[in-house]
Write a protein that holds these residues in place. Structure first.
Motif, PDB file in Angstrom:
ATOM      1  N   LYS A 120     -48.860  39.509 122.909  1.00 31.80           N
ATOM      2  CA  LYS A 120     -48.807  39.107 121.503  1.00 31.80           C
ATOM      3  C   LYS A 120     -50.223  38.716 121.065  1.00 31.80           C
ATOM      4  CE  LYS A 120     -46.027  35.416 120.125  1.00 31.80           C
ATOM      5  NZ  LYS A 120     -44.727  34.703 120.170  1.00 31.80           N
ATOM      6  N   GLU A 147     -42.193  39.393 128.363  1.00 37.78           N
ATOM      7  CA  GLU A 147     -41.835  39.579 129.773  1.00 37.78           C
ATOM      8  C   GLU A 147     -41.035  40.859 130.018  1.00 37.78           C
ATOM      9  OE1 GLU A 147     -41.490  36.811 128.050  1.00 37.78           O
ATOM     10  OE2 GLU A 147     -42.630  35.264 129.118  1.00 37.78           O
ATOM     11  N   ASP A 160     -49.744  36.407 128.501  1.00 35.78           N
ATOM     12  CA  ASP A 160     -48.787  35.615 127.736  1.00 35.78           C
ATOM     13  C   ASP A 160     -48.868  34.142 128.092  1.00 35.78           C
ATOM     14  OD1 ASP A 160     -46.799  35.280 125.819  1.00 35.78           O
ATOM     15  OD2 ASP A 160     -45.148  35.717 127.197  1.00 35.78           O
ATOM     16  N   GLU A 163     -45.379  28.151 130.184  1.00 35.63           N
ATOM     17  CA  GLU A 163     -45.273  26.697 130.036  1.00 35.63           C
ATOM     18  C   GLU A 163     -44.645  26.130 131.298  1.00 35.63           C
ATOM     19  OE1 GLU A 163     -43.265  25.403 126.485  1.00 35.63           O
ATOM     20  OE2 GLU A 163     -43.628  23.296 126.953  1.00 35.63           O
ATOM     21  N   THR A 164     -43.338  26.289 131.446  1.00 38.44           N
ATOM     22  CA  THR A 164     -42.685  25.788 132.663  1.00 38.44           C
ATOM     23  C   THR A 164     -42.678  26.856 133.757  1.00 38.44           C
ATOM     24  OG1 THR A 164     -40.543  26.603 131.930  1.00 38.44           O
ATOM     25  CG2 THR A 164     -41.120  24.361 131.301  1.00 38.44           C
ATOM     26  N   GLY A 165     -42.820  28.101 133.387  1.00 33.80           N
ATOM     27  CA  GLY A 165     -42.777  29.198 134.353  1.00 33.80           C
ATOM     28  C   GLY A 165     -41.380  29.751 134.558  1.00 33.80           C
ATOM     29  N   THR A 167     -39.309  31.377 132.489  1.00 32.45           N
ATOM     30  CA  THR A 167     -39.076  32.745 131.983  1.00 32.45           C
ATOM     31  C   THR A 167     -39.565  33.763 133.017  1.00 32.45           C
ATOM     32  OG1 THR A 167     -39.478  31.899 129.759  1.00 32.45           O
ATOM     33  CG2 THR A 167     -39.378  34.284 129.999  1.00 32.45           C
TER      34      THR A 167
END
Ligand code: PRP
Length: 211
Positions: A120, A147, A160, A163-165, A167
């Motif tokens: 993006k 993803e 990309d 954040e928490t990983g 995804t």
């Protein structure tokens, strides 16, 4: 006294920014009404105006001086490349811009192969591959759910936000390289910075004290 105008990226970022401003006594009651479709809000007493826009439009409003001050993610600020002063790291919205993919794609990065990169953030990806890694790649711009791209064979890797990983984990992907760290930043129009320097510096100082 003229109005100082704030542009805030719609969503969680704006909510966190309003919470922060509230802590230094800057409130905008009418903005809290979530059902309202109103776009611009005024605090008459403090001579402040606030409006909400799409995140990537925040640096645009600030560059042109339609807003004096903006709050946006560092990802958006880097991607848009607008002429604005970044004055403060607000500390929330912390995450990382990463190159991700299946573990096996690590070799393509190591050997600088001509691969496809879905993202993006084409400007951030270009800068990283061309100027930092010196690797020629094909950038494919997507608008969300990035993803998916390596899973369905659109690209070898993605650039990309992680954040928490979760995804990545839930889709069998991993962080292969880190591009940079991200968080919410306050940006200021260069002319406003000079013309309204006292009010803006005072605001920065008061925010710095509580961050
Ligand atoms: C962002 C980002 C990742 C995800 C990372 O997407 O593009 O997909 O969050 O978060 P995690 O590491 O905590 O799982 P977002 O939800 O903003 O939507 P998008 O994919 O449509 O851009």
């Amino acid at each position: 006294m003229r109005y100082l105008t704030f542009a805030l990226g719609k969503g969680r970022l704006a909510e966190q920014t309003l919470d922060l401003l509230e802590q230094i006594g800057i409130t905008c009651e009418e903005m809290k009404d979530k059902s309202s479709r109103k776009l611009i809000f005024v605090n008459e007493e403090l001579k402040l105006r606030f409006f909400l826009s799409k995140g990537p439009d925040v640096p645009t409003y600030v560059e042109y001086g339609a807003a004096d001050i903006g709050v946006a993610g560092r990802d958006t600020i880097l991607e848009e490349g607008r002429k604005v002063h970044e004055v403060l790291d607000l500390g929330y919205g912390r995450c990382r811009m990463c190159i991700c993919g299946p573990k096996s794609a690590g070799a393509y990065l190591k050997h600088h192969e001509l691969i496809r990169v879905a993202t993006k953030y084409p400007n951030i990806a270009k800068d990283y591959f061309y100027n930092v890694k010196h690797q020629t790649v094909e950038i494919i711009k997507l608008n969300g759910s990035i993803e998916l791209a390596p899973i369905v064979g659109l690209s070898e890797v993605i650039c990309d936000i992680v954040e928490t990983g979760s995804t990545l984990r839930e889709n069998g992907l991993s962080v292969l390289e880190e591009v940079c760290s991200l968080s919410a930043r306050m940006i200021v129009n260069p002319v406003s910075m000079r013309m309204e320097s006292e009010r803006i510096k005072d605001l920065i100082q008061r925010l710095r004290a509580i961050i």
